[in-house]
Design a protein around this motif. Structure first.
Motif, PDB file in Angstrom:
ATOM      1  N   ALA A   1       0.827  -1.214   0.000  1.00 17.95           N
ATOM      2  CA  ALA A   1       0.000   0.000   0.000  1.00 17.95           C
ATOM      3  C   ALA A   1       0.858   1.259   0.000  1.00 17.95           C
ATOM      4  CB  ALA A   1      -0.934  -0.011   1.208  1.00 17.95           C
ATOM      5  N   LYS A   2       1.918   1.249   0.804  1.00 14.04           N
ATOM      6  CA  LYS A   2       2.757   2.451   0.871  1.00 14.04           C
ATOM      7  C   LYS A   2       3.560   2.615  -0.425  1.00 14.04           C
ATOM      8  CE  LYS A   2       5.686   5.251   3.814  1.00 14.04           C
ATOM      9  NZ  LYS A   2       6.379   5.432   5.095  1.00 14.04           N
ATOM     10  N   PHE A   3       4.058   1.495  -0.955  1.00 14.56           N
ATOM     11  CA  PHE A   3       4.762   1.538  -2.249  1.00 14.56           C
ATOM     12  C   PHE A   3       3.843   2.143  -3.322  1.00 14.56           C
ATOM     13  CE2 PHE A   3       5.087  -0.839  -6.339  1.00 14.56           C
ATOM     14  CZ  PHE A   3       6.263  -0.268  -6.817  1.00 14.56           C
ATOM     15  N   ASP A   4       2.622   1.679  -3.364  1.00 11.84           N
ATOM     16  CA  ASP A   4       1.639   2.160  -4.349  1.00 11.84           C
ATOM     17  C   ASP A   4       1.425   3.674  -4.213  1.00 11.84           C
ATOM     18  OD1 ASP A   4      -0.692   2.394  -6.033  1.00 11.84           O
ATOM     19  OD2 ASP A   4      -1.935   2.118  -4.250  1.00 11.84           O
ATOM     20  N   MET A   5       1.255   4.141  -2.981  1.00  9.13           N
ATOM     21  CA  MET A   5       0.986   5.572  -2.776  1.00  9.13           C
ATOM     22  C   MET A   5       2.212   6.408  -3.148  1.00  9.13           C
ATOM     23  SD  MET A   5      -1.375   7.700  -2.114  1.00  9.13           S
ATOM     24  CE  MET A   5      -2.743   6.717  -1.562  1.00  9.13           C
ATOM     25  N   LEU A   6       3.406   5.954  -2.738  1.00  9.54           N
ATOM     26  CA  LEU A   6       4.628   6.734  -3.013  1.00  9.54           C
ATOM     27  C   LEU A   6       4.988   6.749  -4.500  1.00  9.54           C
ATOM     28  CD1 LEU A   6       6.955   5.757  -0.011  1.00  9.54           C
ATOM     29  CD2 LEU A   6       5.639   7.860  -0.303  1.00  9.54           C
ATOM     30  N   VAL A   7       4.788   5.625  -5.161  1.00 14.12           N
ATOM     31  CA  VAL A   7       5.163   5.528  -6.566  1.00 14.12           C
ATOM     32  C   VAL A   7       4.256   6.414  -7.432  1.00 14.12           C
ATOM     33  CG1 VAL A   7       3.854   3.576  -7.586  1.00 14.12           C
ATOM     34  CG2 VAL A   7       6.307   3.711  -7.912  1.00 14.12           C
ATOM     35  N   HIS A   8       3.060   6.698  -6.914  1.00 12.15           N
ATOM     36  CA  HIS A   8       2.134   7.570  -7.640  1.00 12.15           C
ATOM     37  C   HIS A   8       2.234   9.039  -7.197  1.00 12.15           C
ATOM     38  CE1 HIS A   8       0.110   3.777  -8.910  1.00 12.15           C
ATOM     39  NE2 HIS A   8       0.010   4.485 -10.022  1.00 12.15           N
ATOM     40  N   LYS A   9       3.196   9.310  -6.317  1.00 18.13           N
ATOM     41  CA  LYS A   9       3.412  10.713  -5.922  1.00 18.13           C
ATOM     42  C   LYS A   9       4.506  11.356  -6.777  1.00 18.13           C
ATOM     43  CE  LYS A   9       3.303  12.408  -1.809  1.00 18.13           C
ATOM     44  NZ  LYS A   9       3.932  12.688  -0.522  1.00 18.13           N
ATOM     45  N   GLU A  10       5.041  10.572  -7.731  1.00 19.61           N
ATOM     46  CA  GLU A  10       6.035  11.129  -8.649  1.00 19.61           C
ATOM     47  C   GLU A  10       5.937  10.381  -9.983  1.00 19.61           C
ATOM     48  OE1 GLU A  10      10.211   9.533  -7.628  1.00 19.61           O
ATOM     49  OE2 GLU A  10       9.279   9.724  -5.650  1.00 19.61           O
ATOM     50  N   SER A  11       6.859  10.632 -10.884  1.00 13.81           N
ATOM     51  CA  SER A  11       6.869   9.930 -12.177  1.00 13.81           C
ATOM     52  C   SER A  11       8.206   9.217 -12.304  1.00 13.81           C
ATOM     53  CB  SER A  11       6.678  10.945 -13.305  1.00 13.81           C
ATOM     54  OG  SER A  11       6.868  10.315 -14.544  1.00 13.81           O
ATOM     55  N   PRO A  12       8.394   8.120 -11.577  1.00 14.43           N
ATOM     56  CA  PRO A  12       9.725   7.509 -11.496  1.00 14.43           C
ATOM     57  C   PRO A  12      10.061   6.636 -12.708  1.00 14.43           C
ATOM     58  CG  PRO A  12       8.175   6.318 -10.107  1.00 14.43           C
ATOM     59  CD  PRO A  12       7.398   7.418 -10.755  1.00 14.43           C
ATOM     60  N   ASN A  13      11.361   6.503 -12.993  1.00 11.40           N
ATOM     61  CA  ASN A  13      11.778   5.529 -14.003  1.00 11.40           C
ATOM     62  C   ASN A  13      11.905   4.162 -13.338  1.00 11.40           C
ATOM     63  OD1 ASN A  13      14.232   5.442 -12.614  1.00 11.40           O
ATOM     64  ND2 ASN A  13      15.234   6.866 -14.027  1.00 11.40           N
ATOM     65  N   GLU A  14      12.267   3.153 -14.119  1.00 12.83           N
ATOM     66  CA  GLU A  14      12.280   1.771 -13.611  1.00 12.83           C
ATOM     67  C   GLU A  14      13.204   1.616 -12.405  1.00 12.83           C
ATOM     68  OE1 GLU A  14      12.546  -2.762 -15.451  1.00 12.83           O
ATOM     69  OE2 GLU A  14      13.000  -1.069 -16.755  1.00 12.83           O
ATOM     70  N   ILE A  15      14.357   2.278 -12.439  1.00 12.84           N
ATOM     71  CA  ILE A  15      15.324   2.165 -11.327  1.00 12.84           C
ATOM     72  C   ILE A  15      14.751   2.824 -10.074  1.00 12.84           C
ATOM     73  CG2 ILE A  15      17.615   2.915 -10.518  1.00 12.84           C
ATOM     74  CD1 ILE A  15      18.449   2.660 -13.577  1.00 12.84           C
ATOM     75  N   ARG A  16      14.151   3.996 -10.249  1.00 15.65           N
ATOM     76  CA  ARG A  16      13.574   4.735  -9.117  1.00 15.65           C
ATOM     77  C   ARG A  16      12.397   3.950  -8.509  1.00 15.65           C
ATOM     78  NH1 ARG A  16      13.501   7.225  -4.645  1.00 15.65           N
ATOM     79  NH2 ARG A  16      11.845   8.740  -4.340  1.00 15.65           N
ATOM     80  N   VAL A  17      11.619   3.265  -9.354  1.00 11.24           N
ATOM     81  CA  VAL A  17      10.511   2.432  -8.852  1.00 11.24           C
ATOM     82  C   VAL A  17      11.072   1.406  -7.870  1.00 11.24           C
ATOM     83  CG1 VAL A  17       8.837   0.637  -9.494  1.00 11.24           C
ATOM     84  CG2 VAL A  17       8.952   2.745 -10.828  1.00 11.24           C
ATOM     85  N   GLN A  18      12.186   0.774  -8.285  1.00 12.61           N
ATOM     86  CA  GLN A  18      12.819  -0.227  -7.417  1.00 12.61           C
ATOM     87  C   GLN A  18      13.347   0.423  -6.137  1.00 12.61           C
ATOM     88  OE1 GLN A  18      12.978  -3.726  -8.153  1.00 12.61           O
ATOM     89  NE2 GLN A  18      13.405  -3.674  -5.972  1.00 12.61           N
TER      90      GLN A  18
END
Length: 648
Positions: free
Chosen positions: A525-542
């Motif tokens: 849940a926290k990963f989902d919320m944080l990943v949608h608070k920016e526009s990360p590339n594949e490395i940043r997603v990880q």
């Protein structure tokens, strides 16, 4: 009274949808020409034609999930961009928006359900880009068409990767696997086939003694669809652009515009608060598994050992073995007992009917309440190779009253992936399968018991996403109630009821390692919320995932684990920046559940109150207000902790 479902006419369905989109456009234009439109003359027929189109689309998307074929994939993929374009054009139609604003300010005859329809529609039109200049609208439209294609591709990649893997094992390699799972896996040549479809995968990970094979299956499962890494990047980038075009700071803010929670920070605070309570207990649980495994000669435990040793510890701690329950949980008996339970709990009677189905094993029931046929339910419960894995409820038609005063009744599908019956053995369920059945039936009842007269806020329509799991989670909690189990847990051969000692063990074992389960959900849940608070590339997603795991997780997976590439809930489903909804809704469900338990479970007066204030109201009011109407006050986090066996 109910239409029949036809499954062998996909091309015809496609053609009907294309024609319906065109006729809807013309019909809406004729509605707009009316002078002084009112809710009755404009929004009633508008809801009807939109609902008719939605129902037609549901037929194809449903068949693409339960009878997946090259034809269904092709047709569905062909329709998606056209549908996306239709809904985008519609959502940006300034004339419709003006008509809605006019009705909102001039029609004094509207009731509370109709006010909610207007509020939701006006909000959604704004979210669709009404008021933006034509270039921005066009950009938004293209983003949405592309997103619908990418998310469908993401889901198909996961399904293809799941289908592409199989291990054929010999007798030696299936040591420890329960007989019922071995029967399901047995091939004509005497080998045993294990796949990444969840019932097969989890059976080996839980019971398979060959550690090397467990690792092979784990590795295959957590590295599925590597091509989705780039798709995630594209999806997140497009979602971020979409949010900014609509004037939102991030996609997380856009997502919350239609939910009960107001700000991403409010959600993160809620998740962190729960994590703070759960993590210390989860760490103790993990240490317990580690020392238990050490006692059995396993020095360091790896993620592919976790379920295996956890199950062994559970067996030792409680003499709990999921397998001993399966003979008592034969699918047909469970189903009939579940219907009996729902009749006792909510006064809902299920009457089996014979009608057209897409697969011979599919069952169909009419729901009768106080002598009145209220709705229809289809059940498709057995695993098949042409069916997407997992379990879900799909609403086909909502309850509503059209502009002529004619009432349409709701229909829903409940789909699961339970073990298939074989020649020598019926379908025997695990306790976790029964939880799944109750969960999906909770969704179905929320839709099917609706008495709302406006289609757009009837049943699950219009329910805030972070409250939509409330009735499903509420219902699944009853699986562990002795009074409920006694209704259907009977040995499939001897018909003996399940021994009380088994029930006691099951209830005690329910919250075994539950804090580890809680932190896992909080991590997602926290990963989902944080990943949608920016526009990360594949490395940043990880990096974000690693950071969340550091804060919350107690089991850190190997670096090659690319769980995110198969996280269909948020990258191909409706849970983007909304995965926290499971825990948010569980807060409501825990409070509601204990209100029943404290009254002895079966209390028809209390049940009627719940049915009337929550289930029958669908999305016709703010979910938190409906909860307060039922409960009399705000939900308390202590009930959620109690439910998960975590001390407050």
């Amino acid at each position: 009274m109910f239409p029949e479902f036809h499954s062998n006419n996909l091309l015809e369905k496609e053609s009907t949808i294309l024609k319906k989109m065109e006729s809807n456009k013309e019909f809406i234009q004729s509605l707009l020409k009316q002078p002084n439109g009112s809710f009755q003359t404009f929004l009633k027929p508008y809801q009807r034609v939109q609902t008719e189109l939605g129902d037609l689309v549901t037929e194809i998307s449903h068949l693409n999930s339960v009878k997946n074929s090259e034809e269904s994939q092709t047709i569905y993929s062909r329709l998606l961009p056209k549908l996306s374009e239709y809904y985008t054009d519609l959502g940006q139609n300034e004339e419709i928006f003006s008509a809605l604003l006019h009705i909102q300010s001039t029609d004094k005859t509207v009731n509370s359900e109709q006010i909610k329809v207007l509020e939701n529609e006006i909000r959604d039109f704004r979210l669709s880009g009404v008021g933006l200049d034509s270039n921005t609208k066009e950009e938004l439209k293209n983003i949405r068409i592309k997103l619908s294609d990418l998310t469908n591709q993401f889901s198909q990649n996961v399904l293809n990767a799941t289908n592409a893997f199989a291990l054929y094992l010999n007798e030696e390699d299936v040591k420890g696997i329960p007989e019922s799972d071995k029967i399901s896996a047995k091939q004509p040549d005497g080998t045993y086939k294990f796949t990444l479809h969840f019932p097969s995968y989890i059976a080996y990970m839980t019971y398979g003694e060959n550690r090397k094979i467990r690792k092979e299956m784990y590795d295959a499962y957590c590295t599925r669809a590597p091509e989705n890494g780039k798709l995630i990047e594209e999806i997140l980038s497009l979602r971020d652009k979409e949010a900014k075009l609509l004037g939102f700071e991030t996609y997380a803010h856009l997502s919350l515009a239609t939910k009960v929670a107001n700000e991403p920070e409010e959600v993160i605070q809620f998740l962190d608060h729960l994590a703070k309570k759960a993590k210390p207990i989860a760490q103790k649980e993990y240490k317990e598994i580690q020392s238990f495994a050490k006692k059995l000669g396993q020095g360091e435990i790896e993620p592919w050992d976790l379920t295996f040793y956890s199950e062994k510890l559970k067996k030792e701690s409680f003499s709990y073995d999921e397998e001993i329950y399966r003979p008592y949980l034969e699918k047909e008996t469970v189903l009939q007992g579940t219907f009996q339970f729902l009749e006792n709990l909510l006064g809902v009677h299920f009457k089996q009917v014979q009608t057209n189905v897409w697969e011979p094993s599919v069952l169909c029931y009419d729901l009768v309440v106080e002598g009145e046929t209220r709705s229809r339910l289809y059940l498709d419960l057995e695993v098949r190779s042409d069916k997407k894995g997992g379990a879900w409820m799909h609403n086909w038609k909502p309850h509503f009253q059209d502009e002529t005063g004619k009432t349409e009744l709701p229909i829903a599908f409940v789909v699961a992936s339970f073990p298939k019956a074989t020649e020598s053995q019926p379908s025997l369920l695990r306790p976790s399968d029964v939880v799944t059945l109750f969960h999906e039936l909770g969704h179905a009842l929320h839709h099917l018991l609706s008495k709302v007269k406006e289609a757009f806020v009837s049943g699950v329509n219009g329910v805030e996403w972070d409250a939509v799991e409330f009735p499903s989670q509420f219902l699944e909690n009853f699986v562990y109630e002795p009074k409920v189990l006694q209704l259907f847990a009977k040995h499939y051969q001897t018909k003996e009821p399940i021994p009380n000692a088994y029930i006691d063990t099951m209830v005690k074992a329910k919250n075994f390692m539950s804090a580890m389960g809680v932190v896992r959900q909080l991590e997602f849940a926290k990963f989902d919320m944080l990943v949608h608070k920016e526009s990360p590339n594949e490395i940043r997603v990880q990096d974000i995932l690693n950071q969340v795991r550091e804060e919350i997780a107690v089991v850190v997976p190997p670096t090659y684990n690319k769980f995110q590439n198969s996280f269909t809930h948020i990258f191909a489903g409706g849970y983007a920046a909304g995965y926290y909804s499971y825990k948010w809704a569980e807060l409501l469900s825990a409070n509601a559940f204990y209100s029943f338990v404290d009254k002895g479970v079966f209390d028809l007066e209390h049940a009627a109150h719940f049915r009337k204030t929550v289930l029958e109201k669908g999305g016709s009011a703010n979910a938190m207000n409906l909860f307060r109407d039922f409960y009399g006050k705000d939900p308390d986090i202590d009930a959620l902790l109690r439910l998960n066996g975590i001390a407050a």
